[in-house]
Design a protein around this motif. Structure first.
Motif, PDB file in Angstrom:
ATOM      1  N   LYS A  77      61.068  87.998  42.551  1.00 22.09           N
ATOM      2  CA  LYS A  77      60.844  89.437  42.697  1.00 22.09           C
ATOM      3  C   LYS A  77      61.220  90.222  41.435  1.00 22.09           C
ATOM      4  CE  LYS A  77      59.166  89.278  46.793  1.00 22.09           C
ATOM      5  NZ  LYS A  77      57.738  89.534  46.973  1.00 22.09           N
ATOM      6  N   ARG A  78      60.926  89.641  40.290  1.00 19.57           N
ATOM      7  CA  ARG A  78      61.097  90.363  39.044  1.00 19.57           C
ATOM      8  C   ARG A  78      60.025  89.913  38.066  1.00 19.57           C
ATOM      9  NH1 ARG A  78      66.520  89.591  36.135  1.00 19.57           N
ATOM     10  NH2 ARG A  78      65.347  90.671  34.510  1.00 19.57           N
ATOM     11  N   GLU A  79      59.790  90.723  37.033  1.00 17.42           N
ATOM     12  CA  GLU A  79      58.764  90.372  36.065  1.00 17.42           C
ATOM     13  C   GLU A  79      59.134  89.066  35.368  1.00 17.42           C
ATOM     14  OE1 GLU A  79      58.485  94.698  36.793  1.00 17.42           O
ATOM     15  OE2 GLU A  79      60.145  93.357  36.272  1.00 17.42           O
ATOM     16  N   GLY A  80      58.128  88.200  35.204  1.00 14.82           N
ATOM     17  CA  GLY A  80      58.351  86.914  34.550  1.00 14.82           C
ATOM     18  C   GLY A  80      57.757  86.895  33.154  1.00 14.82           C
ATOM     19  N   ARG A  81      57.225  85.747  32.773  1.00  7.94           N
ATOM     20  CA  ARG A  81      56.647  85.619  31.435  1.00  7.94           C
ATOM     21  C   ARG A  81      55.398  86.498  31.331  1.00  7.94           C
ATOM     22  NH1 ARG A  81      53.724  79.675  31.058  1.00  7.94           N
ATOM     23  NH2 ARG A  81      52.014  80.105  32.508  1.00  7.94           N
ATOM     24  N   PRO A  82      55.001  86.864  30.128  1.00 13.00           N
ATOM     25  CA  PRO A  82      53.864  87.785  29.979  1.00 13.00           C
ATOM     26  C   PRO A  82      52.590  87.232  30.609  1.00 13.00           C
ATOM     27  CG  PRO A  82      54.962  87.436  27.870  1.00 13.00           C
ATOM     28  CD  PRO A  82      55.566  86.481  28.838  1.00 13.00           C
ATOM     29  N   ARG A  83      51.879  88.087  31.326  1.00 15.74           N
ATOM     30  CA  ARG A  83      50.568  87.718  31.845  1.00 15.74           C
ATOM     31  C   ARG A  83      49.532  87.827  30.731  1.00 15.74           C
ATOM     32  NH1 ARG A  83      48.958  91.417  34.664  1.00 15.74           N
ATOM     33  NH2 ARG A  83      50.613  92.905  34.265  1.00 15.74           N
ATOM     34  N   GLU A  84      48.325  87.365  30.999  1.00 13.88           N
ATOM     35  CA  GLU A  84      47.292  87.350  29.961  1.00 13.88           C
ATOM     36  C   GLU A  84      47.021  88.754  29.423  1.00 13.88           C
ATOM     37  OE1 GLU A  84      42.596  86.319  29.885  1.00 13.88           O
ATOM     38  OE2 GLU A  84      43.921  84.651  30.400  1.00 13.88           O
ATOM     39  N   LYS A  85      46.950  89.740  30.305  1.00 13.71           N
ATOM     40  CA  LYS A  85      46.710  91.120  29.870  1.00 13.71           C
ATOM     41  C   LYS A  85      47.798  91.588  28.913  1.00 13.71           C
ATOM     42  CE  LYS A  85      45.278  95.537  30.085  1.00 13.71           C
ATOM     43  NZ  LYS A  85      46.348  96.249  29.357  1.00 13.71           N
ATOM     44  N   GLU A  86      49.046  91.243  29.195  1.00 11.01           N
ATOM     45  CA  GLU A  86      50.149  91.655  28.331  1.00 11.01           C
ATOM     46  C   GLU A  86      50.061  90.964  26.969  1.00 11.01           C
ATOM     47  OE1 GLU A  86      53.903  92.507  31.183  1.00 11.01           O
ATOM     48  OE2 GLU A  86      52.910  90.586  31.544  1.00 11.01           O
ATOM     49  N   THR A  87      49.709  89.697  26.970  1.00  8.72           N
ATOM     50  CA  THR A  87      49.568  88.962  25.707  1.00  8.72           C
ATOM     51  C   THR A  87      48.453  89.549  24.856  1.00  8.72           C
ATOM     52  OG1 THR A  87      50.402  86.921  26.692  1.00  8.72           O
ATOM     53  CG2 THR A  87      49.083  86.702  24.698  1.00  8.72           C
ATOM     54  N   LEU A  88      47.314  89.839  25.493  1.00  7.09           N
ATOM     55  CA  LEU A  88      46.181  90.401  24.754  1.00  7.09           C
ATOM     56  C   LEU A  88      46.511  91.787  24.210  1.00  7.09           C
ATOM     57  CD1 LEU A  88      43.272  89.329  27.121  1.00  7.09           C
ATOM     58  CD2 LEU A  88      43.890  88.304  24.925  1.00  7.09           C
ATOM     59  N   SER A  89      47.224  92.596  24.976  1.00  6.45           N
ATOM     60  CA  SER A  89      47.607  93.933  24.504  1.00  6.45           C
ATOM     61  C   SER A  89      48.589  93.843  23.341  1.00  6.45           C
ATOM     62  CB  SER A  89      48.211  94.743  25.653  1.00  6.45           C
ATOM     63  OG  SER A  89      47.255  94.959  26.673  1.00  6.45           O
ATOM     64  N   ALA A  90      49.513  92.875  23.404  1.00 10.52           N
ATOM     65  CA  ALA A  90      50.455  92.683  22.294  1.00 10.52           C
ATOM     66  C   ALA A  90      49.717  92.322  21.012  1.00 10.52           C
ATOM     67  CB  ALA A  90      51.473  91.606  22.649  1.00 10.52           C
ATOM     68  N   ARG A  91      48.716  91.443  21.126  1.00 15.78           N
ATOM     69  CA  ARG A  91      47.914  91.075  19.952  1.00 15.78           C
ATOM     70  C   ARG A  91      47.132  92.279  19.420  1.00 15.78           C
ATOM     71  NH1 ARG A  91      46.231  85.940  18.616  1.00 15.78           N
ATOM     72  NH2 ARG A  91      44.053  86.629  18.453  1.00 15.78           N
ATOM     73  N   LEU A  92      46.635  93.093  20.338  1.00 18.02           N
ATOM     74  CA  LEU A  92      45.864  94.277  19.936  1.00 18.02           C
ATOM     75  C   LEU A  92      46.732  95.248  19.145  1.00 18.02           C
ATOM     76  CD1 LEU A  92      42.922  95.338  20.489  1.00 18.02           C
ATOM     77  CD2 LEU A  92      43.913  96.703  22.317  1.00 18.02           C
ATOM     78  N   ILE A  93      47.980  95.421  19.565  1.00 20.27           N
ATOM     79  CA  ILE A  93      48.900  96.321  18.875  1.00 20.27           C
ATOM     80  C   ILE A  93      49.318  95.735  17.529  1.00 20.27           C
ATOM     81  CG2 ILE A  93      51.192  97.398  19.006  1.00 20.27           C
ATOM     82  CD1 ILE A  93      50.770  97.319  22.133  1.00 20.27           C
ATOM     83  N   ASP A  94      49.534  94.449  17.495  1.00 14.33           N
ATOM     84  CA  ASP A  94      49.990  93.763  16.281  1.00 14.33           C
ATOM     85  C   ASP A  94      48.987  93.886  15.142  1.00 14.33           C
ATOM     86  OD1 ASP A  94      50.047  91.364  14.425  1.00 14.33           O
ATOM     87  OD2 ASP A  94      51.864  90.919  15.556  1.00 14.33           O
ATOM     88  N   ARG A  95      47.692  93.718  15.451  1.00 13.75           N
ATOM     89  CA  ARG A  95      46.692  93.560  14.401  1.00 13.75           C
ATOM     90  C   ARG A  95      46.594  94.741  13.436  1.00 13.75           C
ATOM     91  NH1 ARG A  95      42.387  92.162  18.561  1.00 13.75           N
ATOM     92  NH2 ARG A  95      40.912  92.900  16.989  1.00 13.75           N
TER      93      ARG A  95
END
Length: 696
Positions: A77-95
């Motif tokens: 009942k807590r947030e775990g490892r990043p989901r695909e959407k979170e990973t893709l958004s992180a890459r989008l911000i990084d670039r």
């Protein structure tokens, strides 16, 4: 004190604030658009790390379940490892951020974007890009920004700024553009076969809004920004530079004419090893510095050859494609397979067809949904001749897979046309540039080999750039080294009719419109050439599915009949499944999907369901089964779970004393429906089907 700037953009207020949250970070802002709110923070380490050899930037994007009023599922009942959407958004911000930091800044930088509130209409990814830039701009960390980002849609022939999730469903274009005040620095997204001109116009449409958001960040920095942090980049000994150049320059010039990636890599490694050994006594403990100088010499040499001679590492001209080969149907038991090879990049792509029960459940902040098409990309270490542990997919694999998935998505047929779950898997067997575009080409071929009714083929190519001063050269179908040592990686994919997917990253601080337009024009020519080659292998989808693929039938039944098909406790549907070995899925709207290993089993399951939903007709004859015998007649099941009364007087023309003298439970009997009363009670007759005896 809270500092705040705001503007009206796309019919909603964009608000950036600083000074209320996360005050121990070097820079922190909240960005609000609609009721979506993100917190962006940045921290740079205090101690330098001169040994990394690359910019130590780490970008994280996290969505809190509470942002959408949810409690996470699962045991913990807590947030775990990043989901695909979170990973893709992180890459989008990084670039867009990465290219604007000084490349020799030796301090670790961590940008963390957290979604605090989600209105399920406005995507937080572009807000994260704005917030990340604003936080860095305020922090005093050296940064050649600000940078800003917006999303552009195309609805009804016109462009739309920051379309909502619901608007994107009817949009021809989903384009994310990041830029500085003067140049575009990153684009990404997908489209429904739009022209190069429309994509180019969409980029230009974004510029005004990007400029306004940059002004907001500059205004906020004027209010509360920190003075720029000073740093001392590592200095290279001038004597070392001269010595390395004398020993290695000529050898590097020769190495940069070797077309094979592995052969060239071996020669470069020997040059490095030999140079380090020969300079070890004169420059002790300078192996990393020597390697760095050789890398710079290699980069200058490659770029000089392209700019001066218009010749690339493998001897091609700027517009030439590498040799391409295509094969399909190479794996006997898969539903569809293809091997796409372009130069030293090779992708094995397999399509698998499944039923509704194979769909993927997605639980995002925007709500739950089901996914019936997915593409997964794998990049094993042997594809580049390396030894590494194989674990779960990394950010790169998730990002490349998502790019290929959204590029092919516009061609995937609807459930009404092709009611299958489709999974495409791309395994990269060799890599020397643009494996994601090889995945797109191989994915198109494997879909056709599987018999998926896509209307046309789809291909993709990666475009590069070398720019020195005002002179520049656009490169078609770039190698890995041209990506690494060049200035741009612009992937463009689509059909003959138009573009469906694109992604551009820069290693410079921006690119003007003339370069982008040239790259788009040349990418179209390359895309059409690749499609011509692919069409020689398989020009259209196969007319028949693989014999190993499931046969799926989809049809609708009246909603009031769903309960009858399922039966009490699921008894009826379990019986059909056991009898036919088919998979059966029933949706709330009455859509029934049957998946079977062969056509006969699927047809039998459909016939059994048709029997259940069939309504009895007056005047029609049925073979029924006696279910109960009573004094005044027998109850006969003429259709599944539908019984009628066969009165004792309707059993025979002659008088019957006891029903049991003629019928018993379990007997099969032909009866005719003689009436159905308003309550749905069915009257049956056996004697109506019997011939009368003579004299009666």
């Amino acid at each position: 004190m809270v500092y705040r700037v705001e503007r009206e953009l796309g019919g909603r207020k964009l608000i950036i604030e600083s000074g209320q949250m996360a005050k121990q970070a070097n820079g922190a802002v909240t960005v609000k658009y609609g009721d979506t709110v993100i917190l962006a923070t940045v921290v740079a380490s205090q101690e330098p790390d001169y040994e990394r050899g690359f910019l130590p930037l780490f970008v994280e994007y996290r969505e809190k379940a509470y942002a959408a009023g949810k409690i996470p599922g699962g045991f913990f009942k807590r947030e775990g490892r990043p989901r695909e959407k979170e990973t893709l958004s992180a890459r989008l911000i990084d670039r867009p951020l990465r290219s604007l930091f000084p490349p020799d800044f030796p301090y670790e930088i961590q940008v963390v974007v957290t979604v605090l509130s989600a209105d399920q209409e406005n995507d937080a990814d572009t807000l994260g890009m704005i917030g990340g830039s604003a936080a860095v701009t305020l922090s005093g960390i050296p940064f050649h920004g600000p940078v800003s980002a917006v999303r552009v849609g195309r609805i009804g022939g016109g462009f739309c700024l920051n379309p909502t999730f619901s608007q994107l469903e009817s949009s021809q274009l989903d384009l994310v553009v990041a830029g500085t005040k003067s140049d575009i620095i990153m684009i990404g997204g997908s489209a429904r076969e739009i022209s190069e001109k429309d994509l180019f116009d969409g980029m230009n449409f974004s510029r005004e809004a990007i400029g306004q958001i940059i002004e907001m960040q500059s205004e906020l920095a004027h209010q509360c920004g920190q003075p720029q942090r000073e740093f001392s980049p590592p200095q290279v000994d001038k004597d070392l530079l001269v010595a390395v150049e004398e020993l290695a320059a000529k050898k590097l010039s020769q190495a940069n004419t070797i077309p094979g990636k592995l052969e060239r890599g071996e020669v470069l490694n020997r040059i490095i090893k030999d140079t380090v050994e020969r300079l070890a006594e004169r420059f002790p403990e300078k192996e990393r510095a020597i390697t760095s100088v050789i890398s710079d010499l290699e980069k200058r040499n490659m770029r000089r050859r392209i700019m001066g001679e218009r010749l690339r590492i493998d001897g091609r001209g700027p517009d030439d494609l590498r040799p391409i080969s295509c094969e399909v149907g190479i794996l006997p038991r898969t539903h569809g397979s293809a091997l796409f090879t372009r130069g030293e990049t090779q992708s094995l792509v397999v399509t698998t067809l499944g039923s509704k029960m194979d769909e993927q459940k997605i639980d995002d902040l925007e709500g739950e949904s089901w996914k019936s098409y997915m593409l997964h990309y794998n990049f094993p270490p042997f594809s580049v001749g390396e030894v590494k542990p194989i674990r779960g997919p990394g950010r790169r694999e998730i990002g490349h897979g998502a790019l290929a998935e959204r590029t092919i998505q516009p061609l995937i047929p609807t459930d009404e046309v092709f009611p299958y779950t489709i999974r495409i898997v791309s395994d990269i067997l060799e890599s020397n540039g643009s494996s994601s575009m090889a995945t797109v080409c191989g994915g198109s071929l494997s879909l056709m080999d599987a018999g998926v009714p896509i209307k046309t083929g789809i291909s993709g190519v990666a475009m590069g750039l070398v720019k020195e001063g005002k002179d520049w050269v656009v490169l078609t179908d770039i190698l890995g080294a041209e990506d690494h040592l060049g200035d741009m990686d612009f992937k463009v994919a689509g059909t003959r009719e138009g573009i469906t997917g694109f992604q551009m990253d820069l290693k410079m601080e921006g690119v003007d419109s003339s370069i982008l337009w040239e790259a788009l024009k040349k990418s179209k020519l390359a895309r059409l050439k690749i499609l011509d080659i692919m069409n020689q292998t398989i020009p259209r989808p196969r007319s028949q599915l693989s014999s190993y693929a499931p046969r799926i039938t989809s049809f609708k039944v009246p909603q009031e009949k769903i309960g009858a098909i399922i039966g009490p406790g699921g008894k009826m549907i379990r019986k059909i499944i056991e009898e036919t070995q088919a998979k059966i899925d029933i949706e709330d709207d009455g859509t029934v999907t049957i998946a079977a290993t062969d056509q006969a089993s699927g047809q039998k399951a459909k016939e059994l369901i048709d029997l259940i939903i069939q309504e009895p007709e007056v005047g029609k004859s049925y073979q029924g089964t006696v279910k109960r015998v009573v004094d005044f007649g027998a109850f006969v099941e003429i259709l599944p779970q539908q019984e009628g009364l066969l009165h004792i007087s309707e059993i025979d023309h002659k008088r019957i004393g006891r029903v049991e003298d003629v019928l018993k439970v379990g007997d099969k009997v032909m009866v005719k429906v003689t009436g159905i009363d308003p309550q749905g009670k069915i009257r049956l007759s056996r004697k109506a089907l019997l011939p009368r005896e003579k004299g009666r």
